[in-house]
Design an enzyme around this catalytic site. Structure first.
Site, short mmCIF file in Angstrom:
data_model
loop_
_atom_site.label_atom_id
_atom_site.label_comp_id
_atom_site.label_asym_id
_atom_site.label_seq_id
_atom_site.Cartn_x
_atom_site.Cartn_y
_atom_site.Cartn_z
N GLY A 221 0.84 -1.20 0.00
CA GLY A 221 0.00 0.00 0.00
C GLY A 221 0.87 1.24 0.00
CB SER A 222 0.08 4.75 0.60
OG SER A 222 -0.51 4.63 1.87
CB THR A 225 -0.85 2.96 5.02
OG1 THR A 225 -1.73 3.94 4.47
CG2 THR A 225 -1.64 2.04 5.92
N GLY A 226 2.31 2.42 5.31
CA GLY A 226 3.39 1.48 5.63
C GLY A 226 4.17 1.91 6.88
CD GLU A 243 7.33 -5.42 -2.07
OE1 GLU A 243 7.69 -4.40 -2.67
OE2 GLU A 243 8.05 -6.43 -1.97
CB CYS A 277 3.42 -0.34 -6.85
SG CYS A 277 3.44 -2.01 -7.46
P1 NAD Z 1 -3.37 2.34 1.43
O1 NAD Z 1 -2.09 2.43 2.15
O2 NAD Z 1 -4.36 3.44 1.57
O3 NAD Z 1 -4.16 1.00 1.86
C1 NAD Z 1 -3.58 -0.27 1.75
C2 NAD Z 1 -4.22 -1.19 2.77
O4 NAD Z 1 -3.90 -0.73 4.08
C3 NAD Z 1 -5.74 -1.27 2.72
O5 NAD Z 1 -6.14 -2.60 2.94
C4 NAD Z 1 -6.16 -0.38 3.88
O6 NAD Z 1 -7.42 -0.74 4.42
C5 NAD Z 1 -5.06 -0.68 4.88
N1 NAD Z 1 -4.87 0.34 5.92
C6 NAD Z 1 -5.28 1.62 5.94
N2 NAD Z 1 -4.87 2.23 7.08
C7 NAD Z 1 -4.16 1.32 7.78
C8 NAD Z 1 -3.43 1.36 9.00
N3 NAD Z 1 -3.35 2.46 9.75
N4 NAD Z 1 -2.78 0.25 9.40
C9 NAD Z 1 -2.80 -0.87 8.64
N5 NAD Z 1 -3.50 -0.98 7.48
C10 NAD Z 1 -4.16 0.12 7.04
O7 NAD Z 1 -2.97 2.10 -0.09
P2 NAD Z 1 -3.93 2.01 -1.36
O8 NAD Z 1 -4.44 3.39 -1.62
O9 NAD Z 1 -4.89 0.89 -1.20
O10 NAD Z 1 -2.90 1.58 -2.50
C11 NAD Z 1 -2.17 2.51 -3.25
C12 NAD Z 1 -0.73 2.58 -2.82
O11 NAD Z 1 -0.16 1.28 -2.76
C13 NAD Z 1 0.15 3.34 -3.80
O12 NAD Z 1 1.05 4.18 -3.10
C14 NAD Z 1 0.93 2.26 -4.53
O13 NAD Z 1 2.12 2.68 -5.11
C15 NAD Z 1 1.08 1.26 -3.45
N6 NAD Z 1 1.32 -0.08 -4.01
C16 NAD Z 1 2.57 -0.63 -3.91
C17 NAD Z 1 2.84 -1.87 -4.47
C18 NAD Z 1 4.20 -2.48 -4.38
O14 NAD Z 1 4.33 -3.66 -4.63
N7 NAD Z 1 5.23 -1.75 -4.02
C19 NAD Z 1 1.83 -2.55 -5.13
C20 NAD Z 1 0.57 -1.97 -5.22
C21 NAD Z 1 0.33 -0.73 -4.64
#
Ligand code: NAD
Length: 467
Positions: A221-222, A225-226, A243, A277
């Site tokens: 994810g982003s 959040t990571g 990731e 991503c």
């Molecule tokens: P996001 O971080 O908003 O959400 C990802 C997940 O995290 C969701 O399931 C969400 O419910 C959960 N989440 C939200 N808040 C949280 C918290 N405080 N603690 C734990 N989990 C929480 O990301 P998104 O908008 O769903 O995805 C887009 C982002 O993901 C982009 O930045 C993209 O580049 C990245 N991404 C990276 C890869 C990679 O392999 N590097 C692949 C796909 C997407």
């Protein structure tokens, strides 16, 4: 309207509350997702802990066999799940859309199911025998995003299971249905409790990160959040694979033929509407070919049909959600204000999530569309004349997921590529990944890798046996 359930302890578990999942192309409700509570999460973790006792001791051959059976289930239901992905995510069924996603998901599942985890003999001498074993960690919590919902869930689940862990997955609330369905299918062939799902609000992800019954989090994810995941995982010293986002640069050298590379450049950038991503998100083009390449890009983009993903000829769909749409619109506005020349797109219509393919020239580092991850269909094209100076501009970003160099001189391109600060460098392509090749980001793009032996091993603890 179909109501979806959680999978916990081998059973389909209904919840009292549900939330609507909407089709970004039409706004119509696609299905009702279960709204899991923290009690449901605890039940899922406890069932995974119980199942771990036997699953971790199950032989490699048996685990391989069951992972292969699960992979087969996914492949057998690929078209059903592809339809769900298109309905909830918006990407087209065809092209590089949901059928492609399910085809890749099947390939990853099958490849991972067949991987070996050999014991490494470090020493066998008069002084003794020392072996390195890789043991499963325990319960792996998998948190997935909305862009490639099914494929990324497979990337998390299969290595964890193959290595002998049990799993609790939480999909994105924007796209939970395809993942919930896939987990039902995997559950059909796995012992009860080996695979579990939890769905609902983001707070469940936070609760997973701090849960003391979970031994590792794999998160995609982003970056923002990571970082939260990493900090809440600290208390229990969880293992982490993160990731995160990317802002990949592509560098085009002056010796290219723009016509020959335009299709790969376009799809490297606009795959899944840029919501990928490791899409190419900043394109640096040498002055000698800049105008020609811009012209070719626009001409190519005009041939790409954008529309409802359920239509056979659509190649790109809408942006998946309003928040992301607004982010793309904000960055494009900043690009215009910063003197960017709109070559195509850039104007939005009210009341729709369809954002036009947008290409903006004459930008540079310092403009938000260049510096930030747009994660949408808007590509900045940047002019350069000195290679050394463009490499430092490409590296002048907190992200480090992928990067590419485009040239007819492969050796030169590899040399320049080696200077890019990123986890994967592609030459004359951008974005292709495969299940046997490790993939991950450096800098703010993540920690650890997925895929291949290295990715599998991130689901294990090392135990040394010295006798
Ligand atoms: P996001 O971080 O908003 O959400 C990802 C997940 O995290 C969701 O399931 C969400 O419910 C959960 N989440 C939200 N808040 C949280 C918290 N405080 N603690 C734990 N989990 C929480 O990301 P998104 O908008 O769903 O995805 C887009 C982002 O993901 C982009 O930045 C993209 O580049 C990245 N991404 C990276 C890869 C990679 O392999 N590097 C692949 C796909 C997407």
């Amino acid at each position: 309207m179909t109501r979806y359930n959680l999978t916990i302890g081998g059973k389909s578990v209904p919840t009292s509350d549900h939330f609507e999942v909407r089709n970004p192309s039409t706004g119509a409700v696609v299905g009702l997702a279960p709204s899991g509570s923290s009690a449901d999460l605890n039940a899922a973790v406890e069932s995974a802990q119980r199942a771990f006792v036997r699953w971790s001791k199950t032989s490699h051959d048996e685990r391989k066999k069951l992972c292969h059976a699960a992979a087969q289930k996914i492949s057998d239901h690929a078209d059903e799940i592809a339809h769900l992905i298109t309905l909830e995510q918006g990407k087209p069924l065809n092209g590089l859309g949901s059928r492609f996603e399910m085809n890749r998901a099947g390939a990853w599942a099958t490849y991972t199911a067949g991987l070996d985890i050999p014991v490494k003999l470090i020493q066998d001498s008069n002084e003794g025998r020392i072996e390195l074993h890789r043991r499963p960690i325990g319960v792996v919590g998998s948190i997935t995003p909305w862009n490639w919902p099914a494929m990324i869930a497979i990337w998390h689940i299969f290595p964890a299971l193959r290595a002998g862990n049990t799993v609790v997955n939480k999909p994105s609330p924007y796209t939970p249905l395809s993942t919930l369905r896939m987990i039902e299918l995997i559950n059909e062939v796995m012992p009860a409790g080996v695979i579990n799902s939890i769905a609902g609000e983001d707070s469940l992800g936070a609760a997973m990160s701090e849960h003391d019954g979970i031994g590792k989090i794999v998160f995609t994810g982003s970056a923002s959040t990571g970082k939260k995941v990493m900090s809440s995982a600290a208390n229990t010293l969880k293992r982490l694979t993160l990731e995160l986002g990317g802002n990949d640069a592509g560098i085009v050298l002056p010796d290219v033929d723009p016509k020959k590379i335009v299709a790969d450049l376009f799809w490297g950038s606009f795959i899944n509407n840029g919501q990928t991503c490791a899409a190419l998100k900043r394109l640096y083009v040498h002055d000698d070919v800049y105008d020609d390449l811009c012209k070719e890009l626009v001409a190519f983009a005009k041939t790409v049909p954008v529309g409802d993903g359920m239509k056979d000829d659509s190649q790109l769909g809408p942006v998946q959600n309003r928040m992301q749409f607004e982010k793309v619109a904000r960055l494009v506005d900043a690009a215009k204000k910063g003197g960017g020349k709109v070559l195509m797109g850039g104007e939005t219509q009210k009341g729709t999530l369809f954002y036009p393919i947008t290409i903006i020239a004459d930008l540079d580092n310092g403009n938000p569309l260049v510096d930030e991850e747009q994660f949408g269909p808007a590509l900045p094209v940047i002019r350069y004349s000195e290679i050394d100076e463009v490499i430092s501009r490409a590296n002048d970003n907190p992200n480090g997921l992928g990067g590419s160099v485009w040239s007819t001189n492969i050796e030169k391109a590899r040399e320049y590529g080696a200077e890019l600060e990123c986890g994967t460098v592609w030459i004359n392509k951008h974005g292709p990944i495969q299940p046997n090749v490790p993939y991950g980001g450096i800098k703010s793009s993540g920690i650890g890798v997925e895929f291949g032996e290295e990715g599998l091993f991130e689901n294990t603890n090392v135990q040394v046996m010295s006798s």
